[in-house]
Design an enzyme around this catalytic site. Structure first.
Site, short mmCIF file in Angstrom:
data_model
loop_
_atom_site.label_atom_id
_atom_site.label_comp_id
_atom_site.label_asym_id
_atom_site.label_seq_id
_atom_site.Cartn_x
_atom_site.Cartn_y
_atom_site.Cartn_z
N TYR A 1 0.63 -1.75 -12.25
CA TYR A 1 -0.77 -1.71 -12.67
C TYR A 1 -0.93 -1.04 -14.04
O TYR A 1 -1.89 -0.32 -14.28
CB TYR A 1 -1.63 -1.04 -11.59
CG TYR A 1 -1.43 -1.65 -10.22
CD1 TYR A 1 -1.81 -2.97 -9.98
CD2 TYR A 1 -0.80 -0.94 -9.19
CE1 TYR A 1 -1.60 -3.55 -8.74
CE2 TYR A 1 -0.59 -1.52 -7.94
CZ TYR A 1 -0.98 -2.84 -7.72
OH TYR A 1 -0.77 -3.40 -6.50
N TYR B 1 -9.67 4.99 -12.51
CA TYR B 1 -9.54 5.70 -11.22
C TYR B 1 -9.34 7.21 -11.40
O TYR B 1 -8.90 7.87 -10.46
CB TYR B 1 -8.32 5.20 -10.43
CG TYR B 1 -8.10 3.71 -10.41
CD1 TYR B 1 -9.00 2.87 -9.77
CD2 TYR B 1 -6.97 3.17 -10.99
CE1 TYR B 1 -8.77 1.50 -9.74
CE2 TYR B 1 -6.73 1.80 -10.96
CZ TYR B 1 -7.64 0.98 -10.33
OH TYR B 1 -7.39 -0.36 -10.30
N GLY C 1 0.77 -1.24 0.00
CA GLY C 1 0.00 0.00 0.00
C GLY C 1 0.80 1.28 0.00
O GLY C 1 0.21 2.36 0.01
N GLU D 1 4.17 -6.67 1.70
CA GLU D 1 3.75 -7.04 0.34
C GLU D 1 3.65 -5.81 -0.57
O GLU D 1 2.59 -5.53 -1.14
CB GLU D 1 2.36 -7.70 0.38
CG GLU D 1 2.26 -8.96 1.20
CD GLU D 1 0.81 -9.45 1.35
OE1 GLU D 1 -0.12 -8.73 0.92
OE2 GLU D 1 0.63 -10.54 1.90
N PRO D 2 4.72 -5.06 -0.73
CA PRO D 2 4.62 -3.88 -1.60
C PRO D 2 4.59 -4.28 -3.08
O PRO D 2 5.27 -5.23 -3.48
CB PRO D 2 5.90 -3.10 -1.29
CG PRO D 2 6.87 -4.14 -0.84
CD PRO D 2 6.08 -5.23 -0.18
N ARG E 1 3.26 -1.51 -5.94
CA ARG E 1 3.46 -0.23 -6.62
C ARG E 1 4.80 0.43 -6.28
O ARG E 1 5.51 0.90 -7.16
CB ARG E 1 2.32 0.71 -6.21
CG ARG E 1 2.28 2.02 -6.96
CD ARG E 1 1.30 3.02 -6.30
NE ARG E 1 0.06 2.43 -5.91
CZ ARG E 1 -1.04 2.38 -6.66
NH1 ARG E 1 -1.04 2.90 -7.86
NH2 ARG E 1 -2.15 1.81 -6.21
N CYS F 1 -13.12 3.60 -29.00
CA CYS F 1 -14.46 4.22 -29.08
C CYS F 1 -15.13 4.30 -27.72
O CYS F 1 -16.16 3.64 -27.47
CB CYS F 1 -15.33 3.43 -30.04
SG CYS F 1 -14.69 3.54 -31.70
N ARG G 1 -5.58 2.90 -15.90
CA ARG G 1 -5.69 3.66 -14.66
C ARG G 1 -6.45 4.99 -14.80
O ARG G 1 -7.28 5.32 -13.96
CB ARG G 1 -4.31 3.90 -14.02
CG ARG G 1 -3.55 2.60 -13.71
CD ARG G 1 -2.35 2.81 -12.80
NE ARG G 1 -2.76 3.07 -11.45
CZ ARG G 1 -2.75 4.26 -10.88
NH1 ARG G 1 -2.28 5.30 -11.54
NH2 ARG G 1 -3.18 4.42 -9.66
N1 LLP Z 1 -1.19 -7.23 -0.89
C1 LLP Z 1 -2.49 -7.41 -1.21
C2 LLP Z 1 -3.26 -8.44 -0.51
C3 LLP Z 1 -3.08 -6.59 -2.20
O1 LLP Z 1 -4.37 -6.77 -2.50
C4 LLP Z 1 -2.31 -5.61 -2.85
C5 LLP Z 1 -2.90 -4.75 -3.89
C6 LLP Z 1 -0.95 -5.48 -2.50
C7 LLP Z 1 -0.44 -6.30 -1.52
C8 LLP Z 1 -0.04 -4.47 -3.14
O2 LLP Z 1 -0.46 -3.16 -2.95
P1 LLP Z 1 0.48 -1.94 -3.39
O3 LLP Z 1 1.73 -2.00 -2.56
O4 LLP Z 1 0.79 -2.13 -4.84
O5 LLP Z 1 -0.33 -0.73 -3.14
N2 LLP Z 1 -4.92 -1.38 -9.73
C9 LLP Z 1 -4.84 -0.39 -8.67
C10 LLP Z 1 -4.20 -0.96 -7.42
C11 LLP Z 1 -4.88 -2.20 -6.89
C12 LLP Z 1 -4.18 -2.80 -5.69
C13 LLP Z 1 -4.77 -4.12 -5.33
N3 LLP Z 1 -4.12 -4.79 -4.24
C14 LLP Z 1 -4.11 0.83 -9.19
O6 LLP Z 1 -3.73 0.85 -10.37
O7 LLP Z 1 -3.93 1.81 -8.46
#
Ligand code: LLP
Length: 416
Positions: free
Chosen positions: A375, A320, A242, A277-278, A280, A346, A316
């Site tokens: 993503y 979003y 996150g 669990e990073p 992004r 389209c 994206r």
């Molecule tokens: N762990 C779990 C259980 C998750 O569901 C996610 C992301 C992550 C880790 C990694 O999160 P991050 O560190 O990448 O924020 N498509 C969206 C983002 C969806 C994230 C879903 N889960 C976007 O383009 O912003």
């Protein structure tokens, strides 16, 4: 070499022994271009922040494969020592192919099928993060059928509001993710009583693109109060991902030092191994999407620049309202004025969010959208019978094709 400006993109491509025009001629546009070095820098920055709080040895990074699952990207992270956080058995296949051992993989996700769970156990995936009581029962059934013991963590829904956009927030009580404290307590008790389950710990993931530390601190406090309430001393606490990145300027905006301090304050006294669990944070800055302009047109008072990159290459903005920075890779003449940028698909949502200041863009003007390493390509689709864009990795002095374009002709081969 970072890819944060047009100059840096040109320099990174030159360092790899090529130039942008050569890549455009070889791959066509649009294409994704990544820097392995940026991924390594991000990984090392995160590890250093953990090390500064004395957390290095007890914290493991499980890269969220969903952010970018190309084998070449997974290999870069695997070589750095990262494990993999999965949301499907397909991601397990990809991580394993990229030499990340199944024992260093964690299987998360709110809807795992029985077939996926069977395969996860047979292939010895290290840990399954459970998101509901019915899922726990399915895992117990599968483990029993295989004569195995499944290692599970229980994903607690900490009822914390967080995340950059409502669509990427996951930690509120009404969300589909995780178990309420009451159900989580029942799941842990059941797992402890089952001969086919081992309750190794608890997991959380509260959302994505979270800038502030406060929601993490609140969620960590909730984890601790939950553990105290049920008297459980876990081996593993999985803190999810996150961490936000800066889409407006590419500067570091997530305070990793504060995050690491907050982790230490919350869990320093516990014996549990910590998992992160990073997704992004590790890969977003490493990618740009190179495309070219087709035409310009005026619609009432709006100047439209139509490019060959569409919402199906990068979803994206349409999904979003996400804004991505833009660089001009060509040399342009004339005064900049406000432009809206759109693609050929389209749909009215096939446009970039926000407006850009651009000089007149003759056909073939090369542009690059930033921070699309996470993503981006993974969410692309072939709508309007468009090709899926090719992907290219710059690694030091070499250029690798990560994945060739998947063309409309390729798709035809799957149909009668
Ligand atoms: N762990 C779990 C259980 C998750 O569901 C996610 C992301 C992550 C880790 C990694 O999160 P991050 O560190 O990448 O924020 N498509 C969206 C983002 C969806 C994230 C879903 N889960 C976007 O383009 O912003």
């Amino acid at each position: 070499m970072s890819l944060q400006t047009a100059k840096k993109i040109h320099a990174a491509v030159a360092e790899a022994g090529s130039n942008v025009a050569t890549l455009v001629a070889k791959y066509g546009t649009p294409f994704y271009l990544y820097s392995a070095e940026v991924i390594r820098q991000q990984y090392r920055t995160l590890r250093a922040a953990l090390a500064a709080e004395g957390l290095a040895a007890r914290t493991h990074i499980y890269y969220a494969v969903k952010a970018n699952d190309r084998l070449g990207i997974l290999r870069v992270l695997g070589m750095l020592g990262a494990g993999a956080d999965l949301v499907s058995i397909g991601e397990h296949h990809r991580a394993t192919r990229a030499n990340i051992a199944p024992t260093k993989q964690v299987f998360s996700g709110v809807g795992k099928s029985r077939a996926e769970l069977m395969e996860a156990l047979q292939n010895k995936i290290g840990q399954i993060n459970v998101e509901s009581l019915p899922e726990l029962h399915m895992i117990a059934d599968c483990a029993q059928a295989l004569g195995m013991v499944a290692r599970v963590t229980v994903r607690l829904n900490p009822d914390t509001r967080a995340g950059g956009h409502a669509y990427i927030s996951t930690g509120s009580a009404e969300h589909k993710f995780g178990l309420s404290p009451r159900s989580a307590a029942a799941a842990i008790a059941e797992a402890q009583a089952s001969p086919h389950l081992e309750a190794v710990g608890v997991a959380i993931h509260i959302g994505s693109q979270i800038v502030d530390i406060a929601p993490f601190a609140a969620a960590f406090a909730r984890v601790n109060s939950f553990l105290a309430e049920i008297g459980f001393d876990p081996n593993v606490i999985d803190l999810g991902g996150g961490f936000a990145i800066d889409y407006t300027a590419g500067e570091p905006i997530f305070n990793l030092a504060d995050y690491a301090k907050t982790v230490k304050t919350a869990f320093g006294a516990r014996r549990a191994t910590l998992f992160l669990e990073p997704g992004r944070f590790l890969v977003a800055h490493a990618g740009v999407l190179v495309f070219q302009t087709l035409i310009e047109k005026q619609a009432a008072h709006i100047r439209w620049v139509i490019g060959d990159m569409a919402m199906n290459d990068l979803l994206r903005p349409a999904l979003y309202q996400a804004q991505h920075r833009l660089s001009v890779l060509s040399t342009l003449k004339g005064e900049a004025s406000t432009a809206n940028i759109a693609g050929p698909v389209c749909e009215s949502t096939d446009r970039l969010e926000g407006q850009y200041a651009l000089p007149p863009c003759p056909e073939g003007t090369l542009l690059a959208l930033h921070d699309v390493g996470a993503y981006g390509s993974v969410m692309s689709m072939a709508y309007n019978a468009r090709r899926l864009p090719p992907e290219v990795l710059l690694d030091g002095t070499s250029v690798h094709t990560l994945r060739r374009a998947i063309t409309a002709q390729d798709f035809l081969a799957f149909e009668d």
